[in-house]
Enzyme design. Sequence first.
Site, short mmCIF file in Angstrom:
data_model
loop_
_atom_site.label_atom_id
_atom_site.label_comp_id
_atom_site.label_asym_id
_atom_site.label_seq_id
_atom_site.Cartn_x
_atom_site.Cartn_y
_atom_site.Cartn_z
N LYS A 40 0.82 -1.21 0.00
CA LYS A 40 0.00 0.00 0.00
C LYS A 40 0.86 1.26 0.00
O LYS A 40 0.56 2.23 0.69
CB LYS A 40 -0.95 -0.01 1.20
CG LYS A 40 -1.90 -1.20 1.18
CD LYS A 40 -2.91 -1.13 2.28
CE LYS A 40 -3.85 -2.31 2.29
NZ LYS A 40 -4.59 -2.52 1.09
N CYS A 41 1.90 1.25 -0.79
CA CYS A 41 2.86 2.34 -0.85
C CYS A 41 2.81 2.99 -2.24
O CYS A 41 2.48 2.32 -3.22
CB CYS A 41 4.26 1.77 -0.59
SG CYS A 41 5.63 2.94 -0.73
#
Length: 170
Positions: A40-41
């Site tokens: 989730k970057c």
Amino acid sequence: MADTTDTITIPDSPVRALDGSELDLASFGGPLLIVNVASKCGLTPQYTALEKLQQTYGGPDHPAGLTVVGVPCNQFAGQEPGTAEEIDTFCSTTYGVTFPLLEKTEVNGDHRHPLYRALTQVPDADGEAGDIQWNFEKFLVGSDGTVLARFRPQTTPDDPAVVAAIEAAV
């Protein structure tokens, strides 16, 4: 790339695959590109280029070739919150990842994994060693276990410096 006088050898410290099984990094037989990863970057799309490196320089057509090793880490803004199964599903279905993933690992701090205790001693191209800055920091490790280069998170896997270092190592 790190100056050869600054390179170190990674310890023969045990690591575990995402499924919890023990994994011997030396068993791959060729160089490794060890990368702390997160699902989730903003840098997560680097998975595409990492998989391309795996396919180009590693895999069954290159028995002593490169193996990309993904190391999920949740230490940077909680960007890898999932379970092992969720991480595996995300990586395989979203990015077609075929390279090995390790279990979630701490790369900084008091509980830093021994592998990362060694890796973080290696300086980057600017001569800076120390803590991992963010997700997707990359370390190229030679087949003899010597850490050859360190690339910071913003350096993409397909950057010419990364590719040149890999080509020199395979």
